[in-house]
Design a protein around this motif. Structure first.
Motif, mmCIF file in Angstrom:
data_model
loop_
_atom_site.group_PDB
_atom_site.id
_atom_site.type_symbol
_atom_site.label_atom_id
_atom_site.label_comp_id
_atom_site.label_asym_id
_atom_site.label_seq_id
_atom_site.Cartn_x
_atom_site.Cartn_y
_atom_site.Cartn_z
ATOM 1 N N ARG A 24 -13.537 8.013 2.389
ATOM 2 C CA ARG A 24 -12.630 8.907 1.333
ATOM 3 C C ARG A 24 -13.511 9.838 0.623
ATOM 4 N N ILE A 71 -5.757 11.268 -6.212
ATOM 5 C CA ILE A 71 -5.598 9.717 -6.230
ATOM 6 C C ILE A 71 -6.984 9.060 -6.902
ATOM 7 N N ASP A 72 -6.541 8.209 -7.967
ATOM 8 C CA ASP A 72 -7.697 7.483 -8.431
ATOM 9 C C ASP A 72 -7.325 5.944 -7.834
ATOM 10 N N ARG A 73 -8.062 5.862 -6.804
ATOM 11 C CA ARG A 73 -7.734 4.650 -5.951
ATOM 12 C C ARG A 73 -7.989 3.267 -6.949
ATOM 13 N N GLY A 78 -5.421 3.179 -9.490
ATOM 14 C CA GLY A 78 -4.132 3.072 -9.142
ATOM 15 C C GLY A 78 -3.409 4.342 -9.707
ATOM 16 N N THR A 88 -5.167 10.485 4.368
ATOM 17 C CA THR A 88 -6.237 9.402 4.751
ATOM 18 C C THR A 88 -5.415 8.119 5.135
ATOM 19 N N GLY A 111 1.041 -1.016 0.152
ATOM 20 C CA GLY A 111 -0.025 -0.133 0.139
ATOM 21 C C GLY A 111 0.946 1.367 -0.091
ATOM 22 N N THR A 114 -1.634 -1.198 -3.966
ATOM 23 C CA THR A 114 -2.912 -0.066 -4.057
ATOM 24 C C THR A 114 -2.252 1.324 -3.552
ATOM 25 N N VAL A 115 -2.857 2.445 -4.107
ATOM 26 C CA VAL A 115 -2.600 3.858 -3.834
ATOM 27 C C VAL A 115 -3.491 4.589 -3.230
ATOM 28 N N ASP A 116 -3.258 5.214 -2.033
ATOM 29 C CA ASP A 116 -4.005 6.176 -1.333
ATOM 30 C C ASP A 116 -3.781 7.343 -1.148
ATOM 31 N N ASN A 117 -4.374 8.474 -0.903
ATOM 32 C CA ASN A 117 -4.151 9.716 -0.409
ATOM 33 C C ASN A 117 -3.370 9.665 0.662
ATOM 34 N N ASP A 150 -12.853 10.943 -3.765
ATOM 35 C CA ASP A 150 -11.647 10.564 -3.093
ATOM 36 C C ASP A 150 -11.028 12.036 -2.444
#
Length: 302
Positions: free
Chosen positions: A151, A75-77, A80, A114, A68, A108-111, A155
């Motif tokens: 989110r 971000i477009d979770r 990705g 967050t 992660g 996976t990619v997240d802010n 997001d």
């Protein structure tokens, strides 16, 4: 391997911090390195971090269950994708798919804020509703409700730094006037305090002690803006705990004492605000906490 292990990375403008979490949620590996801006630099740094954590945890890189990543930008979770992450030199990058191709592990990619909210709640043992207020180069918040991150539809939940309510009416880089980020952030100190230098968080308190009136005004603006953010979070989400993190938290007791004092002053003026007991909800993230990296690891499964 008998123990499930997950990697979490916090990619920031100056450093990348990463940890390996075992299946009990304990930290089994930790590393930190300088950020290499740009798409190639980010991908290659991330790949080398996976190799280093594999070495520390005595396994092959492809044996990790997931990776992660917390990173600033849009971000477009689901895809990705990372867009407009200017602090790390990225305009648009399919980070998850490119790294997954290299290491053979789901990514996976997240802010980043967050992710920090998830990690702070986990590492501090917080339950119920938690808001995380990031006082860093920018200003933003993250939310965790009963263990799950909030989110938003696009997001963008928690972008309170661009809530335009500050009476100074300073021009924000987003184009609005009076955004909270123009008073309560590291970038605000650098833009509007002449003595800031490259690291205003390190110079602000000493400058005040030396009698710098402009430094005192910058500090007062920071306190008022941060207290406004706490009140905004209290009146909208009504979280049980409001954790303050980010680089400016390292200003320590002078900052936190002033924030709680400001909240109490406002409470004394209003019975309605007083019953919220906002100052009692504020907690400070530990100076050495890898909250964002831990949250990025956990976000892969939430």
């Amino acid at each position: 391997m008998s123990t499930t292990m997950r990697i979490g990375m916090d990619i920031g403008g100056t450093k990348v911090e990463a940890i390996a979490l075992d299946d009990s949620g304990a930290i089994a590996g930790h590393t930190r390195t300088a950020t290499v801006p740009g798409a190639d630099g980010i991908i290659e740094t991330a790949e080398s971090i996976v190799a280093e954590l594999a070495r520390q945890t005595h396994r092959d890189p492809h044996d990790f269950a997931s990776i992660g990543i917390g990173i600033p930008g849009q971000i477009d979770r689901a895809q990705g994708l990372v867009r407009h992450a200017v602090n790390v030199g990225i305009e648009s990058l399919p980070l998850a798919s490119l790294l997954q191709e290299r290491v053979g592990v789901p990514v996976t990619v997240d802010n980043d804020v967050t992710a920090a909210a998830i990690g702070a709640a986990h590492l501090m043992g917080l339950t119920g509703s938690v808001a995380y207020l990031n006082l860093g180069t920018g200003l933003a918040a993250g939310f965790v409700l009963d263990g799950r991150p909030l989110r938003g539809e696009h997001d963008t939940a928690g972008e309170i730094g661009h809530f335009a309510v500050d009476p100074l009416g300073r021009l924000c880089l987003c184009g609005q006037l009076g955004c909270l980020e123009t008073v309560a952030s590291g970038s605000a100190l650098k833009r509007f305090w002449a003595g800031a230098g490259e690291h205003p968080g390190r110079t602000l308190i000493p400058a005040i002690a030396a009698g710098d009136a402009d430094a005192q005004q910058a500090f007062d603006n920071l306190v008022r803006g941060t207290a406004t953010c706490v009140q905004l979070l209290g009146l909208t989400l009504d979280p049980g705990t409001i954790v303050i993190g980010g680089g400016l938290r390292l200003l320590g007791d002078p900052l936190f004492g002033a924030i709680t004092h400001q909240l109490d002053v406002w409470a004394d003026r209003s019975p309605f605000i007083a019953q919220l007991q906002l100052s009692a909800r504020v907690q400070r993230l530990d100076d050495d906490s890898p909250a964002a990296a831990a949250g990025a690891a956990l976000a892969a499964i939430r």
